[in-house]
Design a protein around this motif. Structure first.
Motif, PDB file in Angstrom:
ATOM      1  N   LEU A  72       3.523  16.199  -9.928  1.00 45.05           N
ATOM      2  CA  LEU A  72       3.651  17.508  -9.649  1.00 45.05           C
ATOM      3  C   LEU A  72       4.621  18.041  -8.671  1.00 45.05           C
ATOM      4  O   LEU A  72       4.873  17.419  -7.907  1.00 45.05           O
ATOM      5  CB  LEU A  72       2.178  17.854  -9.217  1.00 45.05           C
ATOM      6  N   ASN A  73       4.830  19.254  -8.601  1.00 49.98           N
ATOM      7  CA  ASN A  73       5.904  19.633  -7.491  1.00 49.98           C
ATOM      8  C   ASN A  73       5.224  19.768  -6.315  1.00 49.98           C
ATOM      9  O   ASN A  73       4.096  19.836  -6.058  1.00 49.98           O
ATOM     10  CB  ASN A  73       6.245  21.295  -7.964  1.00 49.98           C
ATOM     11  N   GLY A  74       5.841  19.579  -5.269  1.00 49.98           N
ATOM     12  CA  GLY A  74       5.375  19.411  -3.818  1.00 49.98           C
ATOM     13  C   GLY A  74       6.190  18.577  -3.063  1.00 49.98           C
ATOM     14  O   GLY A  74       7.458  17.964  -3.408  1.00 49.98           O
ATOM     15  N   ASP A  75       6.081  18.394  -1.608  1.00 51.16           N
ATOM     16  CA  ASP A  75       6.884  17.795  -0.627  1.00 51.16           C
ATOM     17  C   ASP A  75       5.863  16.794  -0.360  1.00 51.16           C
ATOM     18  O   ASP A  75       4.838  16.709   0.420  1.00 51.16           O
ATOM     19  CB  ASP A  75       6.875  18.768   0.625  1.00 51.16           C
ATOM     20  N   TYR A  76       6.437  15.417  -0.623  1.00 47.29           N
ATOM     21  CA  TYR A  76       5.653  14.336  -0.570  1.00 47.29           C
ATOM     22  C   TYR A  76       5.911  13.368   0.546  1.00 47.29           C
ATOM     23  O   TYR A  76       7.252  13.125   0.710  1.00 47.29           O
ATOM     24  CB  TYR A  76       5.774  13.197  -1.872  1.00 47.29           C
ATOM     25  N   GLN A  77       5.038  12.681   1.077  1.00 48.90           N
ATOM     26  CA  GLN A  77       5.531  11.560   2.337  1.00 48.90           C
ATOM     27  C   GLN A  77       4.598  10.329   1.818  1.00 48.90           C
ATOM     28  O   GLN A  77       3.334  10.583   1.562  1.00 48.90           O
ATOM     29  CB  GLN A  77       4.900  12.204   3.482  1.00 48.90           C
ATOM     30  N   ILE A  78       5.233   9.193   2.139  1.00 44.32           N
ATOM     31  CA  ILE A  78       4.638   7.948   2.013  1.00 44.32           C
ATOM     32  C   ILE A  78       4.655   7.138   3.174  1.00 44.32           C
ATOM     33  O   ILE A  78       5.699   6.841   3.553  1.00 44.32           O
ATOM     34  CB  ILE A  78       5.176   7.237   0.630  1.00 44.32           C
ATOM     35  N   VAL A  79       3.588   6.775   3.761  1.00 42.18           N
ATOM     36  CA  VAL A  79       3.633   5.738   4.891  1.00 42.18           C
ATOM     37  C   VAL A  79       3.046   4.379   4.164  1.00 42.18           C
ATOM     38  O   VAL A  79       2.026   4.351   4.405  1.00 42.18           O
ATOM     39  CB  VAL A  79       2.872   6.398   5.980  1.00 42.18           C
ATOM     40  N   GLY A  80       4.130   3.834   3.657  1.00 44.92           N
ATOM     41  CA  GLY A  80       3.807   2.569   2.883  1.00 44.92           C
ATOM     42  C   GLY A  80       3.587   1.521   4.044  1.00 44.92           C
ATOM     43  O   GLY A  80       4.157   1.229   5.123  1.00 44.92           O
ATOM     44  N   TYR A 122       0.867  -1.196   0.007  1.00 40.68           N
ATOM     45  CA  TYR A 122       0.031  -0.153   0.011  1.00 40.68           C
ATOM     46  C   TYR A 122       0.998   1.142  -0.189  1.00 40.68           C
ATOM     47  O   TYR A 122       1.922   1.325   0.600  1.00 40.68           O
ATOM     48  CB  TYR A 122      -0.926   0.075   1.319  1.00 40.68           C
ATOM     49  N   PHE A 123       0.691   2.338  -0.886  1.00 45.03           N
ATOM     50  CA  PHE A 123       1.261   3.349  -0.916  1.00 45.03           C
ATOM     51  C   PHE A 123       0.318   4.760  -0.686  1.00 45.03           C
ATOM     52  O   PHE A 123       0.323   5.566  -1.497  1.00 45.03           O
ATOM     53  CB  PHE A 123       1.820   3.574  -2.278  1.00 45.03           C
ATOM     54  N   PRO A 124      -0.141   4.762   0.398  1.00 44.45           N
ATOM     55  CA  PRO A 124      -0.804   6.149   0.756  1.00 44.45           C
ATOM     56  C   PRO A 124       0.067   7.398   0.698  1.00 44.45           C
ATOM     57  O   PRO A 124       1.185   7.282   1.250  1.00 44.45           O
ATOM     58  CB  PRO A 124      -1.796   6.060   2.042  1.00 44.45           C
ATOM     59  N   LEU A 125      -0.372   8.385  -0.107  1.00 44.73           N
ATOM     60  CA  LEU A 125       0.412   9.655  -0.199  1.00 44.73           C
ATOM     61  C   LEU A 125       0.038  11.122   0.345  1.00 44.73           C
ATOM     62  O   LEU A 125      -1.132  10.969   0.551  1.00 44.73           O
ATOM     63  CB  LEU A 125       0.529   9.636  -1.659  1.00 44.73           C
ATOM     64  N   LYS A 126       0.912  11.520   1.084  1.00 47.44           N
ATOM     65  CA  LYS A 126       0.668  12.832   1.552  1.00 47.44           C
ATOM     66  C   LYS A 126       1.279  13.882   0.768  1.00 47.44           C
ATOM     67  O   LYS A 126       2.455  13.798   0.899  1.00 47.44           O
ATOM     68  CB  LYS A 126       0.626  12.740   2.948  1.00 47.44           C
ATOM     69  N   GLU A 127       0.473  15.124   0.308  1.00 50.71           N
ATOM     70  CA  GLU A 127       1.339  16.089  -0.309  1.00 50.71           C
ATOM     71  C   GLU A 127       1.320  17.124   0.820  1.00 50.71           C
ATOM     72  O   GLU A 127       0.346  17.748   0.883  1.00 50.71           O
ATOM     73  CB  GLU A 127       0.661  16.526  -1.491  1.00 50.71           C
ATOM     74  N   LYS A 128       2.664  17.305   1.459  1.00 54.47           N
ATOM     75  CA  LYS A 128       2.343  18.429   2.619  1.00 54.47           C
ATOM     76  C   LYS A 128       2.501  19.770   2.332  1.00 54.47           C
ATOM     77  O   LYS A 128       1.966  20.498   3.028  1.00 54.47           O
ATOM     78  CB  LYS A 128       3.692  18.036   3.296  1.00 54.47           C
ATOM     79  N   THR A 129       2.942  20.341   1.328  1.00 52.87           N
ATOM     80  CA  THR A 129       2.770  21.478   0.815  1.00 52.87           C
ATOM     81  C   THR A 129       1.201  22.049   0.971  1.00 52.87           C
ATOM     82  O   THR A 129       1.008  23.145   1.468  1.00 52.87           O
ATOM     83  CB  THR A 129       3.486  21.900  -0.539  1.00 52.87           C
ATOM     84  N   ARG A 130       0.405  21.146   0.093  1.00 52.88           N
ATOM     85  CA  ARG A 130      -0.957  21.614  -0.080  1.00 52.88           C
ATOM     86  C   ARG A 130      -1.818  21.018   0.899  1.00 52.88           C
ATOM     87  O   ARG A 130      -3.098  21.104   1.101  1.00 52.88           O
ATOM     88  CB  ARG A 130      -1.293  21.237  -1.505  1.00 52.88           C
ATOM     89  N   ASN A 131      -1.163  20.153   1.796  1.00 49.80           N
ATOM     90  CA  ASN A 131      -1.761  19.285   2.999  1.00 49.80           C
ATOM     91  C   ASN A 131      -2.835  18.510   2.335  1.00 49.80           C
ATOM     92  O   ASN A 131      -3.997  18.402   2.674  1.00 49.80           O
ATOM     93  CB  ASN A 131      -2.420  20.342   4.060  1.00 49.80           C
ATOM     94  N   TYR A 132      -2.785  17.692   1.514  1.00 46.78           N
ATOM     95  CA  TYR A 132      -3.514  16.840   0.712  1.00 46.78           C
ATOM     96  C   TYR A 132      -3.005  15.292   1.056  1.00 46.78           C
ATOM     97  O   TYR A 132      -2.012  15.050   0.936  1.00 46.78           O
ATOM     98  CB  TYR A 132      -3.555  16.788  -1.028  1.00 46.78           C
TER      99      TYR A 132
END
Length: 192
Positions: free
Chosen positions: A150-158, A84-94
């Motif tokens: 897309l540009n951004g700061d990404y975090q994956i809690v896989g 599983y690869f849930p993704l968080k884009e921290k710049t936009r808080n998505y």
């Protein structure tokens, strides 16, 4: 049929909505572009090949599950994939959801040979999501079809979520191994 229902029950019990440290959840405290977690006879790796990409650059993120036990191989039961690869884009808080079909599949892991899956965003949106989020997800799909983000700061809690099976194909205790990575995607810098 009893074995299949047992496996399904255990897989559902290892869902993403559970509290930390239930069902042998092992979380790693390290925050980087590569992370490894070991639990019993299994090693889970979550890797981004780089910590910083540009928007036009191919983003390479993958997960691996390796069996390191005493037997030459082991069977595991899992949903469509154990990864599983849930993704968080921290710049936009998505928070970008990661959906997956949940049939019961069985995979043979050979000792010392990692099972690898390449990350591809599977985010979706609903009718109640804001237009900005919907537009972002559509743009993310378009970018990911090219192998970029897309540009951004990404975090994956896989996660690797699976049930080891014994020789009789009876499910053992479910395992959930979690690892967290982060990476940036930047706009290309103008050359002057």
């Amino acid at each position: 049929m009893v074995v299949i229902f047992t496996v399904v029950f255990l897989l559902v019990g290892c869902s993403r909505d559970e509290k930390p440290n239930e069902h042998n959840v092992k979380e790693s405290p390290i925050r980087s572009n590569a992370n490894t977690v070991a639990e019993g006879d299994f090693v889970y790796r979550l890797v981004s090949e780089k910590s910083v990409y540009t928007e036009s650059e191919k983003v390479v993120v993958y997960a691996e599950l390796e069996y390191v036990g005493d037997e030459p191989e082991i069977k595991i039961a899992h949903a469509d994939s154990p990864f599983y690869f849930p993704l968080k884009e921290k710049t936009r808080n998505y928070d970008i959801r990661y959906g997956m079909k949940e049939p019961v599949r069985v995979t043979v892991l050979k000792k010392g040979i990692p099972l690898r899956e390449i990350f591809k965003p599977r985010g979706g949106y609903g009718s109640e999501d804001q237009k900005e989020y919907v537009d972002y997800i559509k743009a993310l799909w378009e970018a990911s079809n090219k192998g970029t983000l897309l540009n951004g700061d990404y975090q994956i809690v896989g996660s690797a979520m699976f049930n080891p099976l014994n020789e009789s194909m009876v499910s053992q205790e479910s395992l959930c191994l979690n690892a967290e990575i982060e990476f940036l995607v930047e706009k290309p810098k103008n050359k002057e």
